[in-house]
Design an enzyme around this catalytic site. Structure first.
Site, PDB file in Angstrom:
ATOM      1  N   LYS A  22       1.136  -1.279   0.083  1.00 43.19           N
ATOM      2  CA  LYS A  22      -0.358  -0.340  -0.088  1.00 43.19           C
ATOM      3  C   LYS A  22       0.695   1.336  -0.136  1.00 43.19           C
ATOM      4  O   LYS A  22       0.556   2.404  -0.599  1.00 43.19           O
ATOM      5  CB  LYS A  22      -1.209   0.419   1.232  1.00 43.19           C
ATOM      6  CG  LYS A  22      -1.534   1.147   1.134  1.00 43.19           C
ATOM      7  CD  LYS A  22      -2.292   1.019   2.810  1.00 43.19           C
ATOM      8  CE  LYS A  22      -1.999   1.570   4.244  1.00 43.19           C
ATOM      9  NZ  LYS A  22      -1.540   2.836   4.147  1.00 43.19           N
ATOM     10  N   ASN A  23       1.893   1.088   1.024  1.00 49.18           N
ATOM     11  CA  ASN A  23       2.532   2.736   1.392  1.00 49.18           C
ATOM     12  C   ASN A  23       3.522   2.160  -0.291  1.00 49.18           C
ATOM     13  O   ASN A  23       3.650   3.652  -0.114  1.00 49.18           O
ATOM     14  CB  ASN A  23       3.554   2.267   2.414  1.00 49.18           C
ATOM     15  CG  ASN A  23       2.419   2.893   3.937  1.00 49.18           C
ATOM     16  OD1 ASN A  23       1.184   3.415   3.155  1.00 49.18           O
ATOM     17  ND2 ASN A  23       3.204   2.325   4.757  1.00 49.18           N
ATOM     18  N   CYS A 118      -4.416   8.205   9.510  1.00 53.57           N
ATOM     19  CA  CYS A 118      -4.210   7.570  10.819  1.00 53.57           C
ATOM     20  C   CYS A 118      -3.624   8.664  11.556  1.00 53.57           C
ATOM     21  O   CYS A 118      -2.262   9.546  11.767  1.00 53.57           O
ATOM     22  CB  CYS A 118      -3.719   6.324  11.072  1.00 53.57           C
ATOM     23  SG  CYS A 118      -4.848   4.728  10.640  1.00 53.57           S
ATOM     24  N   ARG A 123       2.660  13.714  13.357  1.00 53.43           N
ATOM     25  CA  ARG A 123       2.877  13.725  11.591  1.00 53.43           C
ATOM     26  C   ARG A 123       2.755  15.244  11.610  1.00 53.43           C
ATOM     27  O   ARG A 123       2.319  16.020  10.123  1.00 53.43           O
ATOM     28  CB  ARG A 123       1.595  13.264  11.817  1.00 53.43           C
ATOM     29  CG  ARG A 123       1.612  11.543  11.986  1.00 53.43           C
ATOM     30  CD  ARG A 123       0.788  10.861  11.684  1.00 53.43           C
ATOM     31  NE  ARG A 123       1.078  10.253  10.490  1.00 53.43           N
ATOM     32  CZ  ARG A 123       0.462   9.238   9.520  1.00 53.43           C
ATOM     33  NH1 ARG A 123      -0.506   8.668   9.618  1.00 53.43           N
ATOM     34  NH2 ARG A 123       1.703   8.501   9.036  1.00 53.43           N
ATOM     35  N   PRO A 124       4.087  16.238  11.473  1.00 47.89           N
ATOM     36  CA  PRO A 124       3.948  17.675  11.429  1.00 47.89           C
ATOM     37  C   PRO A 124       4.912  17.435   9.358  1.00 47.89           C
ATOM     38  O   PRO A 124       5.578  15.944   9.208  1.00 47.89           O
ATOM     39  CB  PRO A 124       5.092  17.898  12.133  1.00 47.89           C
ATOM     40  CG  PRO A 124       5.875  16.838  12.814  1.00 47.89           C
ATOM     41  CD  PRO A 124       4.919  15.540  12.587  1.00 47.89           C
ATOM     42  N   ILE A 125       4.454  18.085   9.179  1.00 48.25           N
ATOM     43  CA  ILE A 125       5.178  18.041   7.579  1.00 48.25           C
ATOM     44  C   ILE A 125       6.449  18.841   7.019  1.00 48.25           C
ATOM     45  O   ILE A 125       6.925  19.096   6.147  1.00 48.25           O
ATOM     46  CB  ILE A 125       4.729  17.886   6.207  1.00 48.25           C
ATOM     47  CG1 ILE A 125       3.637  19.020   6.655  1.00 48.25           C
ATOM     48  CG2 ILE A 125       3.207  17.320   6.092  1.00 48.25           C
ATOM     49  CD1 ILE A 125       2.827  19.651   5.002  1.00 48.25           C
ATOM     50  N   ASP A 126       7.172  19.365   7.892  1.00 49.74           N
ATOM     51  CA  ASP A 126       8.022  20.450   8.303  1.00 49.74           C
ATOM     52  C   ASP A 126       9.941  19.837   7.175  1.00 49.74           C
ATOM     53  O   ASP A 126      10.028  20.915   6.334  1.00 49.74           O
ATOM     54  CB  ASP A 126       8.399  20.830   9.061  1.00 49.74           C
ATOM     55  CG  ASP A 126       8.946  19.628  10.368  1.00 49.74           C
ATOM     56  OD1 ASP A 126       8.159  18.603  10.777  1.00 49.74           O
ATOM     57  OD2 ASP A 126      10.303  19.430  10.405  1.00 49.74           O
ATOM     58  N   ASP A 308       4.702  -0.158  12.041  1.00 55.57           N
ATOM     59  CA  ASP A 308       3.714   0.010  11.386  1.00 55.57           C
ATOM     60  C   ASP A 308       3.736  -1.658  12.407  1.00 55.57           C
ATOM     61  O   ASP A 308       2.059  -2.415  11.393  1.00 55.57           O
ATOM     62  CB  ASP A 308       3.301  -0.446  10.013  1.00 55.57           C
ATOM     63  CG  ASP A 308       3.002   1.790   9.470  1.00 55.57           C
ATOM     64  OD1 ASP A 308       3.039   2.330  10.251  1.00 55.57           O
ATOM     65  OD2 ASP A 308       2.750   0.941   8.065  1.00 55.57           O
ATOM     66  N   ILE A 330       8.737   5.802  16.762  1.00 50.85           N
ATOM     67  CA  ILE A 330       8.571   6.475  15.903  1.00 50.85           C
ATOM     68  C   ILE A 330       7.435   7.724  15.883  1.00 50.85           C
ATOM     69  O   ILE A 330       7.601   9.028  15.617  1.00 50.85           O
ATOM     70  CB  ILE A 330       8.421   6.446  14.911  1.00 50.85           C
ATOM     71  CG1 ILE A 330       8.908   5.383  14.266  1.00 50.85           C
ATOM     72  CG2 ILE A 330       7.951   6.553  13.541  1.00 50.85           C
ATOM     73  CD1 ILE A 330      10.981   5.956  13.744  1.00 50.85           C
ATOM     74  N   ARG A 400      -8.531   0.435   5.173  1.00 53.06           N
ATOM     75  CA  ARG A 400      -8.246   1.627   4.296  1.00 53.06           C
ATOM     76  C   ARG A 400      -6.665   0.360   3.955  1.00 53.06           C
ATOM     77  O   ARG A 400      -5.745   1.120   2.963  1.00 53.06           O
ATOM     78  CB  ARG A 400      -7.741   2.381   5.449  1.00 53.06           C
ATOM     79  CG  ARG A 400      -8.525   3.409   5.621  1.00 53.06           C
ATOM     80  CD  ARG A 400      -8.472   4.566   6.861  1.00 53.06           C
ATOM     81  NE  ARG A 400      -6.620   5.256   5.574  1.00 53.06           N
ATOM     82  CZ  ARG A 400      -6.681   5.986   6.711  1.00 53.06           C
ATOM     83  NH1 ARG A 400      -6.935   7.256   7.551  1.00 53.06           N
ATOM     84  NH2 ARG A 400      -5.694   6.702   6.338  1.00 53.06           N
TER      85      ARG A 400
HETATM   86  C1  UD1 Z   1       4.640   6.406   6.526  1.00 53.24           C
HETATM   87  C2  UD1 Z   1       3.402   5.890   6.819  1.00 53.24           C
HETATM   88  C3  UD1 Z   1       3.161   5.122   7.879  1.00 53.24           C
HETATM   89  C4  UD1 Z   1       4.576   4.731   8.823  1.00 53.24           C
HETATM   90  C5  UD1 Z   1       5.368   5.310   8.829  1.00 53.24           C
HETATM   91  C6  UD1 Z   1       6.860   5.192   9.516  1.00 53.24           C
HETATM   92  C7  UD1 Z   1       3.299   6.023   4.032  1.00 53.24           C
HETATM   93  C8  UD1 Z   1       1.567   6.650   3.350  1.00 53.24           C
HETATM   94  N1  UD1 Z   1       2.862   6.021   5.572  1.00 53.24           N
HETATM   95  O1  UD1 Z   1       3.898   7.798   7.053  1.00 53.24           O
HETATM   96  O2  UD1 Z   1       2.374   3.729   7.492  1.00 53.24           O
HETATM   97  O3  UD1 Z   1       4.622   4.358   9.671  1.00 53.24           O
HETATM   98  O4  UD1 Z   1       5.785   5.990   6.957  1.00 53.24           O
HETATM   99  O5  UD1 Z   1       7.567   3.780   8.926  1.00 53.24           O
HETATM  100  O6  UD1 Z   1       3.651   5.789   3.201  1.00 53.24           O
HETATM  101  N2  UD1 Z   1       8.288  13.591  11.000  1.00 53.24           N
HETATM  102  C9  UD1 Z   1       8.718  14.802  10.962  1.00 53.24           C
HETATM  103  N3  UD1 Z   1       8.872  16.083  10.354  1.00 53.24           N
HETATM  104  C10 UD1 Z   1       8.092  15.490   9.057  1.00 53.24           C
HETATM  105  C11 UD1 Z   1       7.641  14.310   8.235  1.00 53.24           C
HETATM  106  C12 UD1 Z   1       7.855  13.992   9.650  1.00 53.24           C
HETATM  107  O7  UD1 Z   1       8.592  15.941  12.268  1.00 53.24           O
HETATM  108  O8  UD1 Z   1       8.407  16.512   8.021  1.00 53.24           O
HETATM  109  C13 UD1 Z   1       8.578  13.065  11.712  1.00 53.24           C
HETATM  110  C14 UD1 Z   1       6.951  11.847  11.984  1.00 53.24           C
HETATM  111  O9  UD1 Z   1       6.319  13.019  12.598  1.00 53.24           O
HETATM  112  C15 UD1 Z   1       7.244  11.169  13.114  1.00 53.24           C
HETATM  113  C16 UD1 Z   1       8.594  10.619  12.455  1.00 53.24           C
HETATM  114  O10 UD1 Z   1       9.639  11.892  11.653  1.00 53.24           O
HETATM  115  O11 UD1 Z   1       7.815  10.738  13.550  1.00 53.24           O
HETATM  116  C17 UD1 Z   1       8.366  10.068  10.779  1.00 53.24           C
HETATM  117  O12 UD1 Z   1       7.506   9.954   9.725  1.00 53.24           O
HETATM  118  P1  UD1 Z   1       7.219   9.812   8.191  1.00 53.24           P
HETATM  119  O13 UD1 Z   1       8.204   8.258   7.535  1.00 53.24           O
HETATM  120  O14 UD1 Z   1       7.644  10.770   7.621  1.00 53.24           O
HETATM  121  O15 UD1 Z   1       6.247   9.040   8.281  1.00 53.24           O
HETATM  122  P2  UD1 Z   1       5.150   8.946   7.051  1.00 53.24           P
HETATM  123  O16 UD1 Z   1       5.968   8.830   5.914  1.00 53.24           O
HETATM  124  O17 UD1 Z   1       4.028  10.185   7.613  1.00 53.24           O
END
Ligand code: UD1
Length: 421
Positions: A22-23, A118, A123-126, A308, A330, A400
């Site tokens: 899926k991912n 979920c 889950r920030p996107i910085d 996961d 994580i 999902r």
């Molecule tokens: C993806 C997977 C999710 C999995 C996760 C970790 C998808 C759609 N989802 O989620 O199933 O649980 O990887 O393997 O592929 N973080 C920041 N800033 C950012 C991005 C992330 O601080 O800009 C932090 C997150 O809060 C978290 C860590 O980095 O603590 C890992 O997150 P990330 O690998 O980005 O997870 P997702 O891509 O959202």
């Protein structure tokens, strides 16, 4: 509202087929619109999050043709994120953010709602924004919408060091950089199998990406992508879930259509617990030991133990002898399902990001609610191993990410039915 009714206590036995990842598919679907040519994608998992991504392409102006249950022809010609109504559907899932990298790379402009998904932490996107900005984009987050656009000059290569290892940021910035002018170097990137799969797919469309699967990815930008045909890798987490289920129900299950290397951390932990795991070319077989031992688990980026799989291994450890410690490193809110397991008699104490599990001999059936995707699957697993009947509500979360979940479980002897209430 659909729910599962499960009668537990029967060992799972037989062979189960794993679907496409899926991912990986989520990133690849977004990447597929970076060319105006049609792209054929095989081994697509038939799960709800994928349906949302495909619907999004259509609502943004592209086309999607279903060739068979797992094969789709996608054409990104005409896709635009300028119409807010067209992108609104993306609020429902996390991976909608992949259209930012894809559209920014292709058109120099993307406007996409902030991701849903979920609720397992903040889950920030910085890190995504940091990457796009370094490539020369102006990124703004206003009223729940992310807008990324290039100014007078096109996107350009950059040397980017990620402060946290992020799957999403790695794939997203990799997509944008693959169409930027010059060379980009991404450091401290995620190494998950789906990073490699997304890079392979981009390369199959003409991108020039090297090093995916290591700490450093090097990308030489190209002007245009072309048509491609690509098969998605098997789902590591679905496979791992069935592996834990085989162990916890003291069953014997061959989990087919997998890449055993991707499952090593799960295999290692199940073996430490005393289970037997055989690795074949494209399958693993898990034979659950009657008396299983305690172990400790810490979630980490790949090749560490996947977050996961944390709810599934924590649940399996409820029936292992001794006290186990599971550390979630994580996401900060990923133990919500533990209250549900306690209804079944599980003995688990949560201390911040640590679960302390005292193994017991038996769980008993209970009425439970799935709090998120993977935790939902873990509750089904507990119910399959428990004495008596259980109900798991809120299964839309599970659907999902797991294709034909109840049907696959019935195929290996699980007594589970889906009821529409
Ligand atoms: C993806 C997977 C999710 C999995 C996760 C970790 C998808 C759609 N989802 O989620 O199933 O649980 O990887 O393997 O592929 N973080 C920041 N800033 C950012 C991005 C992330 O601080 O800009 C932090 C997150 O809060 C978290 C860590 O980095 O603590 C890992 O997150 P990330 O690998 O980005 O997870 P997702 O891509 O959202």
């Amino acid at each position: 509202m659909e729910k599962y009714v499960i009668r537990g206590g029967r060992p799972l036995k037989g062979t189960v087929q794993v679907s496409g990842a899926k991912n990986a598919a989520l990133g690849i679907i977004a990447a597929s619109i970076m060319t105006d040519d049609p792209v054929l994608i095989e081994n697509m998992p038939n799960v709800n999050d994928i349906g949302v991504m495909l619907d999004a392409i259509v609502s943004m102006g592209g086309s999607v043709e279903k060739k068979d249950a797992h094969t789709y022809l996608i054409c990104g010609n005409g896709v635009s994120t300028e119409d807010a109504e067209g992108t609104d559907i993306l609020r429902r899932i996390r991976a909608g953010y992949y259209f930012i990298g894809a559209m920014l790379g292709k058109n120099g402009y993307a406007c996409v709602p902030l991701p849903g998904g979920c609720n397992i932490g903040s889950r920030p996107i910085d890190q995504h924004i940091k990457g796009f900005t370094a490539l020369g984009a102006d990124v703004r987050v206003e009223n729940g919408v992310v807008t990324a656009k290039v100014g007078d000059t096109p996107l350009h290569g950059a040397h980017i060091y990620f402060d946290v290892v992020s799957v999403g940021a790695t794939i997203n910035v990799m997509m944008a950089a693959s169409m930027a002018d010059g060379q980009t170097i991404l450091e401290n990137v995620a190494k998950e199998p789906h990073i490699v799969d997304a890079a392979n797919f981009l390369n199959s469309m003409g991108a020039n990406i090297r090093g995916a699967g290591t700490d450093t990815i090097r990308i030489r930008g190209v002007k245009k992508f072309h048509k491609s045909s690509y098969a998605i890798i098997p789902d590591q987490i679905e496979a791992g879930t069935f592996m834990c289920m085989a162990a916890m129900t003291r069953g014997d299950v061959i989990v087919n259509n997998v890449i055993p290397k991707h499952l090593e951390s799960i295999t290692a932990k199940l073996r430490e617990m005393g289970n037997v795991v055989f690795e074949y070319d494209e399958a693993v077989e898990v034979i659950g030991e009657a008396v299983q031992r305690r172990t400790d688990v810490k979630t980490l980026p790949y090749p560490g133990f996947p977050t996961d799989m944390q709810p599934q291994i924590t649940t399996a450890l409820c029936l292992a002898k001794g006290t186990s410690i599971v550390t979630e490193s994580i996401f900060e809110s990923r133990f919500k399902y533990v209250d549900e397991l306690r209804l079944m008699g599980a003995n688990i104490t949560i201390n911040g990001n640590v679960a302390i599990i005292s193994g017991i001999d038996r769980l008993s059936g209970a009425y439970m609610t799935a709090p998120d995707l993977r935790a939902g699957a873990a509750l089904v697993m507990a119910a399959l191993a428990a004495n008596g009947q259980s109900t798991v509500e809120n299964i839309s979360y599970i659907l999902r990410g797991y294709e034909n979940f109840d049907e696959k479980l019935r195929g290996i002897g699980g007594d589970i039915v889906c009821i529409d209430s």
